[in-house]
Scaffold this motif. Structure first.
Motif, PDB file in Angstrom:
ATOM      1  N   ALA A  40     -18.206 -12.749 -48.787  1.00  0.00           N
ATOM      2  CA  ALA A  40     -18.579 -11.342 -49.008  1.00  0.00           C
ATOM      3  C   ALA A  40     -17.708 -10.686 -50.072  1.00  0.00           C
ATOM      4  O   ALA A  40     -18.188  -9.816 -50.809  1.00  0.00           O
ATOM      5  N   ASP A  41     -16.430 -11.085 -50.166  1.00  0.00           N
ATOM      6  CA  ASP A  41     -15.574 -10.485 -51.201  1.00  0.00           C
ATOM      7  C   ASP A  41     -16.053 -10.890 -52.600  1.00  0.00           C
ATOM      8  O   ASP A  41     -15.982 -10.090 -53.541  1.00  0.00           O
ATOM      9  N   ILE A  42     -16.533 -12.141 -52.737  1.00  0.00           N
ATOM     10  CA  ILE A  42     -17.052 -12.581 -54.046  1.00  0.00           C
ATOM     11  C   ILE A  42     -18.363 -11.854 -54.347  1.00  0.00           C
ATOM     12  O   ILE A  42     -18.579 -11.349 -55.451  1.00  0.00           O
ATOM     13  N   VAL A  43     -19.216 -11.754 -53.333  1.00  0.00           N
ATOM     14  CA  VAL A  43     -20.481 -11.021 -53.513  1.00  0.00           C
ATOM     15  C   VAL A  43     -20.195  -9.572 -53.911  1.00  0.00           C
ATOM     16  O   VAL A  43     -20.854  -9.015 -54.790  1.00  0.00           O
ATOM     17  N   ALA A  44     -19.155  -8.982 -53.289  1.00  0.00           N
ATOM     18  CA  ALA A  44     -18.802  -7.585 -53.600  1.00  0.00           C
ATOM     19  C   ALA A  44     -18.409  -7.441 -55.071  1.00  0.00           C
ATOM     20  O   ALA A  44     -18.597  -6.369 -55.657  1.00  0.00           O
ATOM     21  N   ARG A  45     -17.875  -8.491 -55.656  1.00  0.00           N
ATOM     22  CA  ARG A  45     -17.553  -8.452 -57.099  1.00  0.00           C
ATOM     23  C   ARG A  45     -18.811  -8.625 -57.932  1.00  0.00           C
ATOM     24  O   ARG A  45     -18.977  -7.993 -58.980  1.00  0.00           O
ATOM     25  N   GLU A  46     -19.712  -9.511 -57.468  1.00  0.00           N
ATOM     26  CA  GLU A  46     -20.937  -9.773 -58.230  1.00  0.00           C
ATOM     27  C   GLU A  46     -21.804  -8.512 -58.350  1.00  0.00           C
ATOM     28  O   GLU A  46     -22.404  -8.283 -59.407  1.00  0.00           O
ATOM     29  N   VAL A  47     -21.860  -7.720 -57.283  1.00  0.00           N
ATOM     30  CA  VAL A  47     -22.772  -6.557 -57.325  1.00  0.00           C
ATOM     31  C   VAL A  47     -22.250  -5.432 -58.220  1.00  0.00           C
ATOM     32  O   VAL A  47     -22.995  -4.496 -58.511  1.00  0.00           O
ATOM     33  N   VAL A  48     -20.965  -5.519 -58.645  1.00  0.00           N
ATOM     34  CA  VAL A  48     -20.442  -4.507 -59.579  1.00  0.00           C
ATOM     35  C   VAL A  48     -20.110  -5.126 -60.942  1.00  0.00           C
ATOM     36  O   VAL A  48     -19.266  -4.619 -61.684  1.00  0.00           O
ATOM     37  N   ALA A  49     -20.784  -6.238 -61.270  1.00  0.00           N
ATOM     38  CA  ALA A  49     -20.553  -6.891 -62.569  1.00  0.00           C
ATOM     39  C   ALA A  49     -20.916  -5.937 -63.707  1.00  0.00           C
ATOM     40  O   ALA A  49     -21.698  -4.988 -63.506  1.00  0.00           O
ATOM     41  N   ILE A  50     -20.357  -6.211 -64.871  1.00  0.00           N
ATOM     42  CA  ILE A  50     -20.689  -5.387 -66.046  1.00  0.00           C
ATOM     43  C   ILE A  50     -22.201  -5.375 -66.240  1.00  0.00           C
ATOM     44  O   ILE A  50     -22.852  -6.420 -66.175  1.00  0.00           O
ATOM     45  N   GLY A  51     -22.754  -4.179 -66.430  1.00  0.00           N
ATOM     46  CA  GLY A  51     -24.207  -4.042 -66.636  1.00  0.00           C
ATOM     47  C   GLY A  51     -24.977  -3.762 -65.354  1.00  0.00           C
ATOM     48  O   GLY A  51     -26.164  -3.473 -65.395  1.00  0.00           O
ATOM     49  N   SER A  52     -24.303  -3.837 -64.194  1.00  0.00           N
ATOM     50  CA  SER A  52     -25.025  -3.624 -62.930  1.00  0.00           C
ATOM     51  C   SER A  52     -25.249  -2.123 -62.676  1.00  0.00           C
ATOM     52  O   SER A  52     -24.429  -1.291 -63.074  1.00  0.00           O
ATOM     53  N   PRO A  53     -26.350  -1.780 -61.974  1.00  0.00           N
ATOM     54  CA  PRO A  53     -26.573  -0.369 -61.612  1.00  0.00           C
ATOM     55  C   PRO A  53     -25.435   0.175 -60.749  1.00  0.00           C
ATOM     56  O   PRO A  53     -25.079   1.350 -60.874  1.00  0.00           O
ATOM     57  N   ALA A  54     -24.841  -0.647 -59.890  1.00  0.00           N
ATOM     58  CA  ALA A  54     -23.767  -0.154 -59.007  1.00  0.00           C
ATOM     59  C   ALA A  54     -22.547   0.253 -59.833  1.00  0.00           C
ATOM     60  O   ALA A  54     -21.905   1.272 -59.544  1.00  0.00           O
ATOM     61  N   LEU A  55     -22.237  -0.518 -60.872  1.00  0.00           N
ATOM     62  CA  LEU A  55     -21.079  -0.159 -61.707  1.00  0.00           C
ATOM     63  C   LEU A  55     -21.350   1.154 -62.447  1.00  0.00           C
ATOM     64  O   LEU A  55     -20.455   2.007 -62.559  1.00  0.00           O
ATOM     65  N   ALA A  56     -22.586   1.324 -62.907  1.00  0.00           N
ATOM     66  CA  ALA A  56     -22.936   2.589 -63.582  1.00  0.00           C
ATOM     67  C   ALA A  56     -22.788   3.767 -62.619  1.00  0.00           C
ATOM     68  O   ALA A  56     -22.284   4.838 -62.999  1.00  0.00           O
ATOM     69  N   ALA A  57     -23.175   3.570 -61.355  1.00  0.00           N
ATOM     70  CA  ALA A  57     -23.057   4.651 -60.360  1.00  0.00           C
ATOM     71  C   ALA A  57     -21.584   4.968 -60.085  1.00  0.00           C
ATOM     72  O   ALA A  57     -21.213   6.142 -59.938  1.00  0.00           O
ATOM     73  N   ILE A  58     -20.752   3.942 -60.043  1.00  0.00           N
ATOM     74  CA  ILE A  58     -19.308   4.153 -59.807  1.00  0.00           C
ATOM     75  C   ILE A  58     -18.703   4.937 -60.979  1.00  0.00           C
ATOM     76  O   ILE A  58     -17.926   5.871 -60.790  1.00  0.00           O
ATOM     77  N   LYS A  59     -19.099   4.568 -62.189  1.00  0.00           N
ATOM     78  CA  LYS A  59     -18.594   5.264 -63.382  1.00  0.00           C
ATOM     79  C   LYS A  59     -18.996   6.743 -63.337  1.00  0.00           C
ATOM     80  O   LYS A  59     -18.186   7.630 -63.624  1.00  0.00           O
ATOM     81  N   GLN A  60     -20.222   6.982 -62.933  1.00  0.00           N
ATOM     82  CA  GLN A  60     -20.712   8.370 -62.899  1.00  0.00           C
ATOM     83  C   GLN A  60     -19.973   9.176 -61.813  1.00  0.00           C
ATOM     84  O   GLN A  60     -19.593  10.321 -62.042  1.00  0.00           O
TER      85      GLN A  60
END
Ligand SMILES: CC(C)(COP(=O)(O)OP(=O)(O)OC[C@H]1O[C@@H](n2cnc3c(N)ncnc32)[C@H](O)[C@@H]1O)[C@@H](O)C(=O)NCCC(=O)NCCS
Ligand SMILES: Nc1ncnc2c1ncn2[C@@H]1O[C@H](COP(=O)(O)OP(=O)(O)OP(=O)(O)O)[C@@H](O)[C@H]1O
Length: 205
Positions: A40-60
Motif C-alpha cells: 500500500a505504501d508503494i501504491v500510495a506513491r504511484e497514485v501521486v506520480a507526476i502528471g496524476s490528478p491526485a498530485l494536481a489536487a494536492i498542489k491546488q
C-alpha cells in the motif's frame, strides 16, 4: 461490476503493523519464499506520480511549495504538515484512500503466487482487511517503533509519535489480527516465525 471492484478469488493475506514495525523487512522474507506482494505504501506513491490528478489536487490545496523542483511531491514537507494538522490529514486521506484501494484491488487481481500478501500500515483502519482471508500483525513495542523509525528516517521522535497517534493502537491491532509476528528481537528470530507461518498459510490455500 468493474474488475477493480470485485472480490479477488485467490487467497489474500493482509500484513500490517504500525510505522517502523518491520512490515517491509517481513514482506521481503515472504517475497524470498516466492510470494507476490502488493504494498500500500508503494501504491500510495504511484497514485501521486507526476502528471496524476491526485498530485494536481494536492498542489491546488497545499500550494506548489509542496512540490519538488522536478514537479514530484515533496513527501517530507507534506508529512510534517499532515501529521501536525488533523484537518489537512483528513483532506489527504479522503483524496488518496479511495484511489489507493482501487489500485490495490487491480494489483491483487494480477498476482499469481499460491497466496498474495497485501502489505498495508492502515489495513484495519481503512477496512482493507475486508479484502483479505487472513490477517497478520508485525508487532513491536511502541518504544521500538520510535527508535527504529527515527533512526531510519532521520526524523524527530515527536514526528513519529504523531504518526503513531494517527494509527490504531497496538492492543486493538493485536486483538484483530489472526496471527502475530514478533519483530522485537533480531531478524533471524523473525525469519523463523515467517518460515513457520508460510507453511501454515500454504495449507490455507
Ligand atoms: C504523508 C506522506 C506524503 C509522507 O510520505 P513519506 O514518504 O514520508 O512516508 P510513507 O508514505 O513511506 O509512509 C510511511 C509510514 O507512515 C505511515 N502513514 C502514512 N500515511 C499515513 C496516514 N494517512 N495515516 C497514518 N499513518 C500513515 C505508515 O505507517 C507508513 O508506512 C505519505 O505518507 C502519504 O501520502 N500518506 C497518505 C496516504 C496513506 O495513507 N498511505 C498509507 C498507505 S494506505
Ligand atoms: N528485527 C529487527 N531488528 C533490527 N532492526 C530492524 C528489525 N526489523 C526491522 N528493522 C529496521 O527497522 C526499520 C523499520 O523497519 P521497516 O522499514 O521494515 O518497517 P515498516 O513497518 O515497513 O515501516 P513503515 O511503516 O514506515 O513503512 C528499518 O530501518 C529496518 O531495517
Amino acid at each position: 461490476m468493474p474488475s477493480n471492484q470485485t472480490k479477488v478469488s485467490k487467497k489474500i493475506i493482509g500484513l500490517t503493523g504500525g510505522i517502523g514495525s518491520g512490515k517491509s523487512a517481513v514482506a521481503n522474507m515472504f517475497a524470498a519464499l516466492g510470494i507476490e506482494l502488493v504494498d500500500a505504501d508503494i501504491v500510495a506513491r504511484e497514485v501521486v506520480a507526476i502528471g496524476s490528478p491526485a498530485l494536481a489536487a494536492i498542489k491546488q490545496y497545499f500550494s506548489e511549495d509542496f512540490l519538488n523542483q522536478d514537479g514530484s511531491l515533496n513527501r517530507s514537507k507534506l508529512r510534517e504538515r499532515v501529521f501536525s494538522q488533523a484537518d489537512d490529514k483528513l483532506w489527504l486521506n479522503n483524496l488518496l484512500h479511495p484511489l489507493i484501494r482501487s489500485e490495490i484491488l487491480a494489483q491483487l487481481h494480477q498476482a499469481s503466487s499460491p497466496y498474495v500478501l497485501l502489505v498495508a500500515p492502515l489495513l484495519f483502519e481503512n477496512k482493507l482487511n475486508e479484502l483479505c482471508d487472513h490477517s497478520v500483525l508485525v508487532d513491536v513495542p511502541v518504544a521500538t517503533q520510535l527508535q527504529r523509525t527515527s533512526t531510519r528516517d532521520n526524523c524527530t521522535v515527536e514526528l513519529v509519535q504523531n504518526i503513531i497517534a494517527a494509527q490504531m493502537p497496538r492492543a486493538q491491532k493485536q486483538a484483530l489480527a489472526d496471527d502475530t509476528i514478533d519483530n522485537s528481537l533480531a531478524l533471524d528470530h523473525t525469519k523463523k516465525q515467517v518460515t513457520a507461518l508460510h507453511q501454515k498459510l500454504l495449507a490455507l490455500t
